[in-house]
Design a protein around this motif. Sequence first.
Motif, PDB file in Angstrom:
ATOM      1  N   SER A  31      -8.808  14.026  -8.106  1.00  0.00           N
ATOM      2  CA  SER A  31      -9.733  13.260  -7.262  1.00  0.00           C
ATOM      3  C   SER A  31     -10.010  11.869  -7.809  1.00  0.00           C
ATOM      4  O   SER A  31     -10.427  10.975  -7.072  1.00  0.00           O
ATOM      5  N   SER A  32      -9.754  11.647  -9.099  1.00  0.00           N
ATOM      6  CA  SER A  32      -9.961  10.312  -9.666  1.00  0.00           C
ATOM      7  C   SER A  32      -8.983   9.292  -9.084  1.00  0.00           C
ATOM      8  O   SER A  32      -9.185   8.086  -9.240  1.00  0.00           O
ATOM      9  N   GLN A  33      -7.949   9.739  -8.393  1.00  0.00           N
ATOM     10  CA  GLN A  33      -7.004   8.822  -7.756  1.00  0.00           C
ATOM     11  C   GLN A  33      -7.489   8.308  -6.404  1.00  0.00           C
ATOM     12  O   GLN A  33      -6.888   7.407  -5.838  1.00  0.00           O
ATOM     13  N   ILE A  34      -8.578   8.870  -5.904  1.00  0.00           N
ATOM     14  CA  ILE A  34      -9.074   8.445  -4.592  1.00  0.00           C
ATOM     15  C   ILE A  34      -9.495   6.973  -4.597  1.00  0.00           C
ATOM     16  O   ILE A  34      -9.065   6.216  -3.721  1.00  0.00           O
ATOM     17  N   PRO A  35     -10.310   6.494  -5.535  1.00  0.00           N
ATOM     18  CA  PRO A  35     -10.709   5.074  -5.479  1.00  0.00           C
ATOM     19  C   PRO A  35      -9.534   4.089  -5.494  1.00  0.00           C
ATOM     20  O   PRO A  35      -9.472   3.216  -4.616  1.00  0.00           O
ATOM     21  N   PRO A  36      -8.577   4.194  -6.413  1.00  0.00           N
ATOM     22  CA  PRO A  36      -7.486   3.211  -6.366  1.00  0.00           C
ATOM     23  C   PRO A  36      -6.576   3.374  -5.154  1.00  0.00           C
ATOM     24  O   PRO A  36      -5.966   2.410  -4.699  1.00  0.00           O
ATOM     25  N   THR A  37      -6.513   4.582  -4.607  1.00  0.00           N
ATOM     26  CA  THR A  37      -5.686   4.809  -3.423  1.00  0.00           C
ATOM     27  C   THR A  37      -6.277   4.138  -2.200  1.00  0.00           C
ATOM     28  O   THR A  37      -5.563   3.570  -1.379  1.00  0.00           O
ATOM     29  N   LEU A  38      -7.590   4.155  -2.081  1.00  0.00           N
ATOM     30  CA  LEU A  38      -8.256   3.653  -0.875  1.00  0.00           C
ATOM     31  C   LEU A  38      -8.776   2.228  -0.979  1.00  0.00           C
ATOM     32  O   LEU A  38      -9.108   1.622   0.033  1.00  0.00           O
ATOM     33  N   ASP A  39      -8.863   1.676  -2.163  1.00  0.00           N
ATOM     34  CA  ASP A  39      -9.534   0.394  -2.368  1.00  0.00           C
ATOM     35  C   ASP A  39      -9.006  -0.735  -1.484  1.00  0.00           C
ATOM     36  O   ASP A  39      -9.791  -1.499  -0.927  1.00  0.00           O
TER      37      ASP A  39
ATOM     38  N   THR B  49       0.834  -1.203   0.000  1.00  0.00           N
ATOM     39  CA  THR B  49       0.000   0.000   0.000  1.00  0.00           C
ATOM     40  C   THR B  49       0.867   1.250   0.000  1.00  0.00           C
ATOM     41  O   THR B  49       0.647   2.172  -0.786  1.00  0.00           O
TER      42      THR B  49
ATOM     43  N   PHE C  16     -10.525  -1.012   1.984  1.00  0.00           N
ATOM     44  CA  PHE C  16     -11.877  -1.582   2.020  1.00  0.00           C
ATOM     45  C   PHE C  16     -11.855  -3.081   1.745  1.00  0.00           C
ATOM     46  O   PHE C  16     -12.441  -3.864   2.487  1.00  0.00           O
ATOM     47  N   THR C  17     -11.193  -3.489   0.661  1.00  0.00           N
ATOM     48  CA  THR C  17     -11.261  -4.887   0.230  1.00  0.00           C
ATOM     49  C   THR C  17     -10.418  -5.820   1.084  1.00  0.00           C
ATOM     50  O   THR C  17     -10.842  -6.930   1.374  1.00  0.00           O
TER      51      THR C  17
END
Length: 96
Positions: free
Chosen positions: A59-67, A30, A70-71
């Motif tokens: 802001s489009s980098q937020i999902p791959p940064t945080l995924d 990570t 969560f998973t």
Amino acid sequence: MRLLVKANVDTERGNEAIRSGKMPEMIKSTLERVKPEAVYFGPMDGHRTMLMVVDLADSSQIPPTLDAFFTDLNAYVEVTPVMNLEELQKGLSQMQ
């Protein structure tokens, strides 16, 4: 966009990751992917917690940064926009 990311790791998932020996590699991968400016670990709100300061271009980098939080760790994640002193001074100068 500079963000403070607070990830509270689910206790059961954290215990599984530690028992299986996967936690160090999960953290390492990570951090290599996200490249935070700063990162801190400790107990908060009764959970294993990671605090990271990240500077994202978009802001489009937020999902791959945080995924992975969560998973992999079923973490509760909070994201707060923050700024350093230089950015604050720039913003304040625009208010005059």
